[in-house]
Design an enzyme around this catalytic site. Structure first.
Site, PDB file in Angstrom:
ATOM      1  N   GLN A  29       0.820  -1.209   0.000  1.00  0.00           N
ATOM      2  CA  GLN A  29       0.000   0.000   0.000  1.00  0.00           C
ATOM      3  C   GLN A  29       0.856   1.263   0.000  1.00  0.00           C
ATOM      4  OE1 GLN A  29      -3.340   0.665  -0.183  1.00  0.00           O
ATOM      5  NE2 GLN A  29      -3.638  -1.494  -0.684  1.00  0.00           N
ATOM      6  N   SER A  54      13.486  -0.873   1.622  1.00  0.00           N
ATOM      7  CA  SER A  54      12.553  -0.205   0.716  1.00  0.00           C
ATOM      8  C   SER A  54      13.037   1.176   0.282  1.00  0.00           C
ATOM      9  CB  SER A  54      11.184  -0.067   1.384  1.00  0.00           C
ATOM     10  OG  SER A  54      10.630  -1.326   1.681  1.00  0.00           O
ATOM     11  N   GLU A  85       0.910  -4.561  14.208  1.00  0.00           N
ATOM     12  CA  GLU A  85       1.582  -4.814  15.480  1.00  0.00           C
ATOM     13  C   GLU A  85       2.753  -3.864  15.736  1.00  0.00           C
ATOM     14  OE1 GLU A  85       3.466  -7.684  12.469  1.00  0.00           O
ATOM     15  OE2 GLU A  85       1.480  -6.835  12.902  1.00  0.00           O
ATOM     16  N   GLN A  87       2.641  -0.493  14.682  1.00  0.00           N
ATOM     17  CA  GLN A  87       2.204   0.896  14.586  1.00  0.00           C
ATOM     18  C   GLN A  87       2.268   1.645  15.913  1.00  0.00           C
ATOM     19  OE1 GLN A  87      -1.515   1.533  12.573  1.00  0.00           O
ATOM     20  NE2 GLN A  87      -0.912   0.347  10.766  1.00  0.00           N
ATOM     21  N   HIS A 109      -6.261   0.958   7.806  1.00  0.00           N
ATOM     22  CA  HIS A 109      -6.953  -0.102   8.547  1.00  0.00           C
ATOM     23  C   HIS A 109      -7.181   0.434   9.949  1.00  0.00           C
ATOM     24  CE1 HIS A 109      -8.276  -3.879  10.075  1.00  0.00           C
ATOM     25  NE2 HIS A 109      -7.139  -4.255  10.620  1.00  0.00           N
ATOM     26  N   ASP A 192     -13.337  -6.587   8.763  1.00  0.00           N
ATOM     27  CA  ASP A 192     -12.084  -7.015   8.141  1.00  0.00           C
ATOM     28  C   ASP A 192     -11.509  -8.231   8.867  1.00  0.00           C
ATOM     29  OD1 ASP A 192      -9.708  -6.150   6.254  1.00  0.00           O
ATOM     30  OD2 ASP A 192      -8.808  -6.562   8.195  1.00  0.00           O
ATOM     31  N   GLU A 196     -11.248 -12.135   7.380  1.00  0.00           N
ATOM     32  CA  GLU A 196      -9.966 -12.842   7.313  1.00  0.00           C
ATOM     33  C   GLU A 196     -10.026 -14.184   8.040  1.00  0.00           C
ATOM     34  OE1 GLU A 196      -7.271  -8.732   7.347  1.00  0.00           O
ATOM     35  OE2 GLU A 196      -7.379 -10.004   9.120  1.00  0.00           O
ATOM     36  N   GLU A 232      -8.385 -25.915  -8.299  1.00  0.00           N
ATOM     37  CA  GLU A 232      -9.547 -25.369  -9.010  1.00  0.00           C
ATOM     38  C   GLU A 232     -10.246 -24.246  -8.249  1.00  0.00           C
ATOM     39  OE1 GLU A 232     -12.267 -28.075 -10.810  1.00  0.00           O
ATOM     40  OE2 GLU A 232     -10.702 -29.424 -11.512  1.00  0.00           O
ATOM     41  N   SER A 253     -20.702 -27.055 -14.295  1.00  0.00           N
ATOM     42  CA  SER A 253     -21.650 -28.044 -14.811  1.00  0.00           C
ATOM     43  C   SER A 253     -22.896 -28.111 -13.938  1.00  0.00           C
ATOM     44  CB  SER A 253     -20.987 -29.423 -14.844  1.00  0.00           C
ATOM     45  OG  SER A 253     -20.718 -29.861 -13.518  1.00  0.00           O
TER      46      SER A 253
END
Length: 369
Positions: A29, A54, A85, A87, A109, A192, A196, A232, A253
């Protein structure tokens, strides 16, 4: 009651055009927020810890990278996009000391605000803008002139203009091109976590693995069981994603559709629904949040990491590796770095042409499963 949805024509861009934005974190994000806002004309810096891997990626994209404290001090909108965890500690040590009256503290979030791990001062705005898609999709759609739907919530309106500011922020991401849905920190967080645990991760993974184990225990080849109970699933989910349950049931089907109606309600029965309600209660009363935070802070993630190792060694995972090695379209699939803070953060594997074709509705006759 119908959801309130906002679009480009509802945005007051003037409220944000001269604001300075710090994006804390540069994962899935983080990179999308930083680049989209920059390309929308806003002044953006990225705040990262010293030595972050990063940093080079952000700088290569033309973004300025500074420490978290410096970013928070410089900016008047601080968007926190690091794992849940982490933040609270980062906020306490590096962001809170640098907040100024009238600043805006933003999230994608609601976990830390809703469960009061972060309690902002009364003189700052608090809002949430949560794109409902992984960062690579948010970025791609923006570059194509489109957008991903966003959720928006106001947690604290210190200035009297927090909603307008949050909506303008969502516009800068491209969210108002698709639609921004009004919610609350409570609703977003609790739904949320429930999704999950009971459906998207906990529910689906346990259902697939249990189906696989049932067939193997009955003497069927693990490879066949893998294809029928795991591989599948992507086709079914793609059909649902593109056209809902109706399109999925149209496309499989008649035998599969009949089996859906006949057995689905017996697999997901009253016992399962009761377990879902119990899981929701643990989310609502804060029990899950307490357990999650204790695991990460006091226990050093010992149980979490042990579970990760155990599940990586199951039979379905070993068989899956073998089966996927047969699929040429997966061999070169790449995933983006993620902030581990959302469902679907990793870039999905490239679709095989056959898979894409299978998702199209047949003009007259249903496709076989």
């Amino acid at each position: 009651m119908a959801a309130k949805v906002f679009y480009d024509q509802d945005v007051n861009w003037d409220i944000i055009k001269n604001r300075k934005v710090a994006i804390i974190g540069y994962g899935s994000q983080g990179h999308a927020h930083a680049l989209n806002l920059r390309d929308s004309g806003l002044e953006v810096v990225v705040g990262l810890y010293k030595g972050s891997k990063s940093a080079a990626k952000a700088e290569a994209a033309g973004l300025k990278v500074v420490g978290v404290s410096e970013a928070a001090k410089w900016a008047d909108i601080i968007m926190i996009l690091i794992p849940d965890e982490k933040q609270a500690d980062v906020y306490k040590n590096e962001i809170a000391p640098n907040l100024k009256p009238g600043d805006a503290l933003a999230f994608a979030h609601g976990f830390n605000i809703h469960f009061q791990q972060i309690i902002p001062p009364a003189d700052v705005d608090v809002f949430m803008v949560a794109p409902k898609g992984p960062g690579h999709l948010v970025r791609r759609e923006f570059r194509e002139g489109l957008g991903v739907p966003n959720l928006l919530a106001v947690g604290q309106d210190a200035t009297g203009k927090c909603f307008d500011l949050a909506l303008a922020y969502a516009c800068g991401l491209g969210g108002t091109r698709a639609g921004v849905i009004l919610t609350s920190f409570k609703e977003e967080t609790e739904t949320d976590l429930f999704g999950e645990q009971c459906v998207l991760c906990g529910g689906i993974s346990e259902l697939m693995e249990s189906g696989f184990n049932t067939l193997v225990a009955a003497g069927y080849q693990p490879e066949i069981a893998y294809f029928e109970c795991f591989h599948e699933m992507k086709l079914i989910v793609d059909l649902c994603y593109e056209g809902g349950l109706q399109m999925m049931r149209y496309s499989v089907s008649d035998t599969a559709e009949f089996g859906d109606y006949h057995m689905g309600k017996h697999i997901i029965d009253d016992h399962v629904r009761a377990s879902m309600r119990k899981a929701l209660e643990a989310i609502q009363d804060g029990s899950f949040a307490k357990e999650f935070l204790l695991e990460n802070r006091a226990a050093g993630r010992a149980h979490f990491l042990a579970e990760r190792r155990r599940h990586s060694q199951t039979q379905i995972e070993q068989v899956g590796k073998q089966m996927r090695s047969m699929m040429s379209w997966l061999r070169d699939a790449k995933t983006e770095e993620t902030d581990n803070n959302e469902i679907g953060a990793k870039a999905p594997a490239k679709k095989a042409p056959a898979k894409k074709a299978a998702a199209k509705k047949a003009p007259a006759k249903r496709t076989a499963k």
